[in-house]
Design a protein around this motif. Structure first.
Motif, PDB file in Angstrom:
ATOM      1  N   ILE A 196      57.882   0.832  -6.923  1.00  0.00           N
ATOM      2  CA  ILE A 196      56.553   0.785  -7.539  1.00  0.00           C
ATOM      3  C   ILE A 196      55.687  -0.290  -6.886  1.00  0.00           C
ATOM      4  CG2 ILE A 196      57.243   1.852  -9.704  1.00  0.00           C
ATOM      5  CD1 ILE A 196      57.318  -0.901 -11.008  1.00  0.00           C
ATOM      6  N   GLN A 197      56.313  -1.349  -6.327  1.00  0.00           N
ATOM      7  CA  GLN A 197      55.534  -2.308  -5.539  1.00  0.00           C
ATOM      8  C   GLN A 197      54.906  -1.606  -4.337  1.00  0.00           C
ATOM      9  OE1 GLN A 197      57.190  -6.179  -4.452  1.00  0.00           O
ATOM     10  NE2 GLN A 197      58.632  -6.059  -6.160  1.00  0.00           N
ATOM     11  N   LYS A 198      55.674  -0.764  -3.679  1.00  0.00           N
ATOM     12  CA  LYS A 198      55.155  -0.019  -2.530  1.00  0.00           C
ATOM     13  C   LYS A 198      54.021   0.911  -2.950  1.00  0.00           C
ATOM     14  CE  LYS A 198      59.296   0.147   0.425  1.00  0.00           C
ATOM     15  NZ  LYS A 198      60.317   1.054   1.026  1.00  0.00           N
ATOM     16  N   ASP A 199      54.192   1.569  -4.083  1.00  0.00           N
ATOM     17  CA  ASP A 199      53.165   2.478  -4.563  1.00  0.00           C
ATOM     18  C   ASP A 199      51.874   1.730  -4.860  1.00  0.00           C
ATOM     19  OD1 ASP A 199      52.375   5.165  -5.503  1.00  0.00           O
ATOM     20  OD2 ASP A 199      52.251   4.193  -7.450  1.00  0.00           O
ATOM     21  N   ALA A 200      51.993   0.586  -5.537  1.00  0.00           N
ATOM     22  CA  ALA A 200      50.813  -0.230  -5.840  1.00  0.00           C
ATOM     23  C   ALA A 200      50.152  -0.720  -4.558  1.00  0.00           C
ATOM     24  CB  ALA A 200      51.207  -1.409  -6.726  1.00  0.00           C
ATOM     25  N   PHE A 201      50.956  -1.088  -3.574  1.00  0.00           N
ATOM     26  CA  PHE A 201      50.428  -1.570  -2.305  1.00  0.00           C
ATOM     27  C   PHE A 201      49.640  -0.466  -1.602  1.00  0.00           C
ATOM     28  CE2 PHE A 201      50.688  -2.619   2.227  1.00  0.00           C
ATOM     29  CZ  PHE A 201      50.332  -3.954   2.221  1.00  0.00           C
ATOM     30  N   ARG A 202      50.217   0.727  -1.535  1.00  0.00           N
ATOM     31  CA  ARG A 202      49.526   1.855  -0.883  1.00  0.00           C
ATOM     32  C   ARG A 202      48.180   2.133  -1.557  1.00  0.00           C
ATOM     33  NH1 ARG A 202      54.920   4.178  -1.027  1.00  0.00           N
ATOM     34  NH2 ARG A 202      55.819   4.269   1.079  1.00  0.00           N
ATOM     35  N   THR A 203      48.176   2.118  -2.880  1.00  0.00           N
ATOM     36  CA  THR A 203      46.947   2.384  -3.625  1.00  0.00           C
ATOM     37  C   THR A 203      45.879   1.353  -3.289  1.00  0.00           C
ATOM     38  OG1 THR A 203      48.128   3.427  -5.468  1.00  0.00           O
ATOM     39  CG2 THR A 203      45.944   2.513  -5.942  1.00  0.00           C
ATOM     40  N   GLN A 204      46.271   0.091  -3.254  1.00  0.00           N
ATOM     41  CA  GLN A 204      45.298  -0.978  -3.039  1.00  0.00           C
ATOM     42  C   GLN A 204      44.839  -1.043  -1.585  1.00  0.00           C
ATOM     43  OE1 GLN A 204      46.060  -4.541  -5.953  1.00  0.00           O
ATOM     44  NE2 GLN A 204      48.057  -3.647  -5.450  1.00  0.00           N
ATOM     45  N   VAL A 205      45.701  -0.696  -0.667  1.00  0.00           N
ATOM     46  CA  VAL A 205      45.275  -0.596   0.735  1.00  0.00           C
ATOM     47  C   VAL A 205      44.217   0.490   0.877  1.00  0.00           C
ATOM     48  CG1 VAL A 205      46.016   0.150   3.040  1.00  0.00           C
ATOM     49  CG2 VAL A 205      47.344  -1.569   1.794  1.00  0.00           C
ATOM     50  N   GLN A 206      44.381   1.578   0.148  1.00  0.00           N
ATOM     51  CA  GLN A 206      43.381   2.645   0.196  1.00  0.00           C
ATOM     52  C   GLN A 206      42.038   2.156  -0.330  1.00  0.00           C
ATOM     53  OE1 GLN A 206      43.770   5.522   1.756  1.00  0.00           O
ATOM     54  NE2 GLN A 206      41.599   5.954   1.348  1.00  0.00           N
ATOM     55  N   TRP A 207      42.054   1.346  -1.409  1.00  0.00           N
ATOM     56  CA  TRP A 207      40.805   0.743  -1.903  1.00  0.00           C
ATOM     57  C   TRP A 207      40.141  -0.057  -0.788  1.00  0.00           C
ATOM     58  CZ3 TRP A 207      42.920  -2.113  -6.856  1.00  0.00           C
ATOM     59  CH2 TRP A 207      43.316  -1.155  -7.820  1.00  0.00           C
ATOM     60  N   ALA A 208      40.945  -0.893  -0.135  1.00  0.00           N
ATOM     61  CA  ALA A 208      40.401  -1.765   0.910  1.00  0.00           C
ATOM     62  C   ALA A 208      39.759  -0.950   2.019  1.00  0.00           C
ATOM     63  CB  ALA A 208      41.507  -2.663   1.461  1.00  0.00           C
ATOM     64  N   LYS A 209      40.416   0.109   2.424  1.00  0.00           N
ATOM     65  CA  LYS A 209      39.866   0.949   3.486  1.00  0.00           C
ATOM     66  C   LYS A 209      38.565   1.601   3.048  1.00  0.00           C
ATOM     67  CE  LYS A 209      44.245   2.020   5.812  1.00  0.00           C
ATOM     68  NZ  LYS A 209      45.176   3.096   6.229  1.00  0.00           N
ATOM     69  N   LEU A 237      57.844  -4.778   4.403  1.00  0.00           N
ATOM     70  CA  LEU A 237      56.394  -4.868   4.559  1.00  0.00           C
ATOM     71  C   LEU A 237      55.938  -4.278   5.883  1.00  0.00           C
ATOM     72  CD1 LEU A 237      53.603  -5.908   3.614  1.00  0.00           C
ATOM     73  CD2 LEU A 237      54.101  -8.011   4.893  1.00  0.00           C
ATOM     74  N   PHE A 238      56.604  -4.637   6.965  1.00  0.00           N
ATOM     75  CA  PHE A 238      56.188  -4.129   8.271  1.00  0.00           C
ATOM     76  C   PHE A 238      56.339  -2.610   8.353  1.00  0.00           C
ATOM     77  CE2 PHE A 238      56.977  -8.550  10.097  1.00  0.00           C
ATOM     78  CZ  PHE A 238      55.623  -8.819  10.222  1.00  0.00           C
ATOM     79  N   GLU A 239      57.362  -2.069   7.701  1.00  0.00           N
ATOM     80  CA  GLU A 239      57.520  -0.617   7.665  1.00  0.00           C
ATOM     81  C   GLU A 239      56.324   0.026   6.970  1.00  0.00           C
ATOM     82  OE1 GLU A 239      60.612   2.688   5.779  1.00  0.00           O
ATOM     83  OE2 GLU A 239      61.252   0.603   5.991  1.00  0.00           O
ATOM     84  N   LEU A 240      55.883  -0.586   5.862  1.00  0.00           N
ATOM     85  CA  LEU A 240      54.715  -0.082   5.139  1.00  0.00           C
ATOM     86  C   LEU A 240      53.447  -0.198   5.977  1.00  0.00           C
ATOM     87  CD1 LEU A 240      54.598  -1.157   1.370  1.00  0.00           C
ATOM     88  CD2 LEU A 240      54.268   1.125   2.329  1.00  0.00           C
ATOM     89  N   LEU A 241      53.274  -1.342   6.615  1.00  0.00           N
ATOM     90  CA  LEU A 241      52.064  -1.556   7.407  1.00  0.00           C
ATOM     91  C   LEU A 241      52.000  -0.607   8.595  1.00  0.00           C
ATOM     92  CD1 LEU A 241      51.790  -5.466   7.371  1.00  0.00           C
ATOM     93  CD2 LEU A 241      50.417  -3.816   6.085  1.00  0.00           C
ATOM     94  N   GLU A 242      53.152  -0.313   9.191  1.00  0.00           N
ATOM     95  CA  GLU A 242      53.183   0.658  10.284  1.00  0.00           C
ATOM     96  C   GLU A 242      52.755   2.034   9.770  1.00  0.00           C
ATOM     97  OE1 GLU A 242      53.669   0.178  13.410  1.00  0.00           O
ATOM     98  OE2 GLU A 242      54.815  -1.667  13.672  1.00  0.00           O
TER      99      GLU A 242
END
Length: 255
Positions: free
Chosen positions: A108-121, A138-143
């Motif tokens: 769920i941390q990953k899910d929240a991160f993806r959602t918030q990265v989309q906001w930023a974009k 983290l690097f796997e997610l950022l990639e």
């Protein structure tokens, strides 16, 4: 000289004499720009109360801290997103991954991160990343999420030179704080190898106070000790470090 603290929770003291005293000590030490990362819905009001009290010096971010990603995280995200619609902010943060306290919430941390990265974009904003015991994840997610709209700061960077270069290659600056003054941390050996164009300064106050205040409550005025350490590592005057790192912060946060 103009210093910028790119990550401080000084708003924990919103509405108190302590806030006024700490802001004054910042100004006395040429720290005139402070970026305030939100951590959850409860901290939204103190962030904006502090910004309202010191609009020339305090600049807000909004996000859901990974340690606050719990069963109700979707509701938290909805609340924060609504506030993004009503307030001007300069970054989405602090967001990220933390496996130090609770590994069971990684998905769920990953899910929240993806959602918030989309906001930023969508808002053309940087992200301010918290990462503890989770560099590989983290690097796997950022990639996965990487494109030319993804940028920001890897806050409180404490990794290796290889990890620093990986973050830089993905478009991130490194937030350097009090840990760089700790003798056995090894961060000093990394920072002296990093081009200053990739570095911003921070305190993460009230946490991680630099030497000579290690173990005590941190505050943003202590940023001068971080700046002086970086200056020593790069054999430059502190004024030059202030100039470069503040310019870096202006480029990243757009103010």
């Amino acid at each position: 000289m103009l210093l910028t603290d790119t990550h401080t929770h000084i708003y924990y003291h919103a509405g108190t004499d302590k806030l006024q005293e700490q802001i004054q000590r910042c100004l006395d030490n040429n720290i005139q720009r402070l970026f305030l990362p939100n951590v959850n819905s409860a901290s939204i009001k103190p962030v904006f109360d502090t910004v309202a009290a010191y609009p020339e010096h305090c600049f807000p971010m909004l996000g859901l801290h990974p340690c606050d990603v719990k069963e109700n995280y979707v509701e938290e995200l909805i609340t924060i997103q609504k506030n993004l619609e009503n307030h001007k902010v300069h970054a989405i943060g602090e967001i990220g991954l933390d496996l130090y306290w609770d590994k069971s919430t990684l998905n769920i941390q990953k899910d929240a991160f993806r959602t918030q990265v989309q906001w930023a974009k969508e808002l053309n904003l940087p992200i301010d990343i918290h990462c503890r015991d989770a560099f590989s994840e983290l690097f796997e997610l950022l990639e996965e999420l990487h494109d030319d709209r993804l940028y920001g700061v890897l806050h409180c960077f404490t990794g290796t030179l290889q990890q620093a270069q990986h973050a830089i290659d993905l478009g991130f600056a490194l937030g350097i704080g009090g840990v760089v003054t700790f003798k056995k941390a090894g961060l000093d050996n990394v920072v002296k190898e990093i081009d200053l164009k990739h570095i911003v300064l921070e305190t993460d106050a009230p946490y991680l106070a630099p030497v000579p205040f290690r173990g005590k409550e941190n505050e943003s005025s202590y940023l001068v000790y971080v700046a002086q350490k970086v200056a020593d590592l790069h054999h430059l005057p502190i004024e030059k470090i202030a100039e470069i790192t503040t310019a870096n912060s202006q480029r990243i946060f757009g103010i």
